[in-house]
Design an enzyme around this catalytic site. Structure first.
Site, PDB file in Angstrom:
ATOM      1  N   HIS A 122       1.231  -3.351  11.217  1.00 16.38           N
ATOM      2  CA  HIS A 122       2.318  -4.233  11.645  1.00 16.38           C
ATOM      3  C   HIS A 122       2.756  -3.956  13.091  1.00 16.38           C
ATOM      4  O   HIS A 122       3.940  -3.879  13.409  1.00 16.38           O
ATOM      5  CB  HIS A 122       3.511  -4.128  10.676  1.00 16.38           C
ATOM      6  CG  HIS A 122       3.143  -4.527   9.283  1.00 16.38           C
ATOM      7  ND1 HIS A 122       2.855  -5.835   8.948  1.00 16.38           N
ATOM      8  CD2 HIS A 122       2.954  -3.800   8.157  1.00 16.38           C
ATOM      9  CE1 HIS A 122       2.522  -5.879   7.668  1.00 16.38           C
ATOM     10  NE2 HIS A 122       2.564  -4.663   7.170  1.00 16.38           N
ATOM     11  N   GLN A 129       0.837  -1.196   0.000  1.00 18.14           N
ATOM     12  CA  GLN A 129       0.000   0.000   0.000  1.00 18.14           C
ATOM     13  C   GLN A 129       0.874   1.249   0.000  1.00 18.14           C
ATOM     14  O   GLN A 129       1.923   1.285   0.644  1.00 18.14           O
ATOM     15  CB  GLN A 129      -0.883  -0.027   1.247  1.00 18.14           C
ATOM     16  CG  GLN A 129      -1.988   0.995   1.270  1.00 18.14           C
ATOM     17  CD  GLN A 129      -2.987   0.730   2.391  1.00 18.14           C
ATOM     18  OE1 GLN A 129      -3.020  -0.356   2.951  1.00 18.14           O
ATOM     19  NE2 GLN A 129      -3.791   1.715   2.722  1.00 18.14           N
ATOM     20  N   ARG A 153      -8.878  -8.292   4.156  1.00 15.27           N
ATOM     21  CA  ARG A 153      -7.774  -7.670   4.893  1.00 15.27           C
ATOM     22  C   ARG A 153      -7.992  -6.162   5.002  1.00 15.27           C
ATOM     23  O   ARG A 153      -7.819  -5.563   6.067  1.00 15.27           O
ATOM     24  CB  ARG A 153      -6.461  -7.972   4.167  1.00 15.27           C
ATOM     25  CG  ARG A 153      -5.183  -7.427   4.824  1.00 15.27           C
ATOM     26  CD  ARG A 153      -3.997  -7.747   3.908  1.00 15.27           C
ATOM     27  NE  ARG A 153      -2.708  -7.532   4.545  1.00 15.27           N
ATOM     28  CZ  ARG A 153      -2.028  -6.392   4.523  1.00 15.27           C
ATOM     29  NH1 ARG A 153      -2.549  -5.333   3.908  1.00 15.27           N
ATOM     30  NH2 ARG A 153      -0.843  -6.296   5.110  1.00 15.27           N
ATOM     31  N   GLN A 188       1.424 -11.865  10.033  1.00 17.89           N
ATOM     32  CA  GLN A 188       1.991 -10.689   9.378  1.00 17.89           C
ATOM     33  C   GLN A 188       1.366  -9.368   9.818  1.00 17.89           C
ATOM     34  O   GLN A 188       2.042  -8.343   9.920  1.00 17.89           O
ATOM     35  CB  GLN A 188       1.871 -10.847   7.853  1.00 17.89           C
ATOM     36  CG  GLN A 188       2.691  -9.854   7.061  1.00 17.89           C
ATOM     37  CD  GLN A 188       1.914  -9.302   5.867  1.00 17.89           C
ATOM     38  OE1 GLN A 188       0.812  -8.767   6.016  1.00 17.89           O
ATOM     39  NE2 GLN A 188       2.493  -9.420   4.694  1.00 17.89           N
ATOM     40  N   SER A 199       4.483  -6.396   2.715  1.00 17.91           N
ATOM     41  CA  SER A 199       3.212  -6.202   3.410  1.00 17.91           C
ATOM     42  C   SER A 199       2.061  -6.750   2.568  1.00 17.91           C
ATOM     43  O   SER A 199       1.992  -7.940   2.297  1.00 17.91           O
ATOM     44  CB  SER A 199       3.036  -4.719   3.756  1.00 17.91           C
ATOM     45  OG  SER A 199       1.929  -4.518   4.607  1.00 17.91           O
ATOM     46  N   LEU A 200       1.131  -5.884   2.123  1.00 17.76           N
ATOM     47  CA  LEU A 200       0.052  -6.303   1.234  1.00 17.76           C
ATOM     48  C   LEU A 200       0.593  -7.098   0.046  1.00 17.76           C
ATOM     49  O   LEU A 200      -0.026  -8.066  -0.426  1.00 17.76           O
ATOM     50  CB  LEU A 200      -0.699  -5.066   0.730  1.00 17.76           C
ATOM     51  CG  LEU A 200      -1.558  -5.232  -0.525  1.00 17.76           C
ATOM     52  CD1 LEU A 200      -2.772  -6.091  -0.225  1.00 17.76           C
ATOM     53  CD2 LEU A 200      -1.946  -3.882  -1.087  1.00 17.76           C
TER      54      LEU A 200
END
Length: 300
Positions: free
Chosen positions: A199, A9, A113, A248, A88-89
């Site tokens: 996170h 993102q 998510r 995660q 991440s994503l």
């Protein structure tokens, strides 16, 4: 050996994917399918929407995922990964491109998510800050001090590359940590325009919600090892991949470790699939001085 990497993102831009849609039948097919799966025309926002529309979490995450996965699909036989990874994503994009997840299941998980993270942001406000040019160990120590003194969360969240670490936590703890980090010699301690403490433990409600969705989704063995954020290591076993994906949301992204491990495993060329060039810049800093490494993106 070819390593394909997928951004997270923040890499989105208005107009993203429009050229892919117009030039490649396989792209048009998958974008149209995505509109049906999501229940709204995300392509309208991606191709011709406003920045504000694109910044909505429920739009941003699926948009980046779609651009990334469809970019890989459009490569055809040139998508020949010896290994994959995503930031991440982007880890969900990597898993889908590597056929661990079907396109439909990958997109549904990304949508779930995004909604879960938005809810967590509204329930437990937080933010993030980029810390530039300070040793990781110093950032870790100051975050620990501030967290213990204030009784609030502030932790290292994204180990992006040498000299760039993003911290995550409550707004008050982030502000306090930024002051101390600048006093300790950070070149910059910049609070980021994000809606939550990604996170970090503040994402626990999102983790709980997403865990059920991941558990109910079928994962296959990927066509190549996928390096995951939580430990920076290669994984091919579906149950391990699922467990790491669940962790995660509240764990740090060990991107520097991932890239170093891919290089150690033989990666010589990194291709970024998706919008922007953020990962190319990070990898260049991680691999600085290693003339055997080449880095590129995917042109639409």
């Amino acid at each position: 050996m070819n390593a394909f990497v997928f951004p997270g993102q923040g890499s989105q831009f208005v107009g993203m994917g429009k050229d892919l849609y117009e030039k490649h039948p396989i792209a048009k097919e998958h974008f149209d399918q995505a509109n049906r799966i999501l229940g709204f025309d995300i392509t309208d926002i991606m191709f011709a929407g406003t920045d504000e529309q694109l910044k909505q979490t429920k739009v941003t995450q699926p948009a980046v995922f779609l651009h990334s996965v469809i970019s890989a699909l459009c490569l055809g036989d040139d998508f020949n990964p010896a290994m994959c990874a995503g930031h991440s994503l982007g880890e969900l994009s990597a898993l889908t491109a590597a056929r661990c997840l079907s396109f439909e299941d990958g997109l549904k998980l990304v949508a779930a998510r995004a909604i879960a993270m938005q809810k967590a942001c509204e329930a437990v406000p937080g933010t993030m800050a980029a810390i530039i040019a300070l040793a990781d160990e110093k950032v870790e120590a100051i975050c620990k001090e501030v967290s213990e003194e204030m009784g609030q969360v502030v932790i290292p969240a994204n180990y992006n590359c040498p000299g760039q670490l993003v911290i995550s936590g409550t707004k008050e703890a982030i502000d306090a940590a930024c002051v101390r980090l600048k006093e300790a010699g950070a070149k910059r301690a910049l609070v980021l325009p994000v809606g939550g403490a990604f996170h970090s433990p503040l994402m626990q409600p999102a983790k709980d919600e997403l865990e059920a969705a991941i558990a109910a989704t079928t994962f296959q063995a990927p066509i190549c090892p996928v390096y995951q954020n939580v430990d920076g290591k290669a994984h091919t076993e579906p149950e391990e991949i699922k467990e790491n994906l669940i962790k995660q949301l509240t764990a740090s992204v060990l991107w520097t470790t991932e890239v170093n491990n891919m290089v150690a495993a033989g990666a010589t060329h990194f291709t970024e699939c998706g919008p922007g060039k953020a990962l190319q810049g990070m990898i260049a800093k991680i691999c600085k001085g290693n003339d055997a490494i080449t880095i590129s993106g995917v042109a639409e």
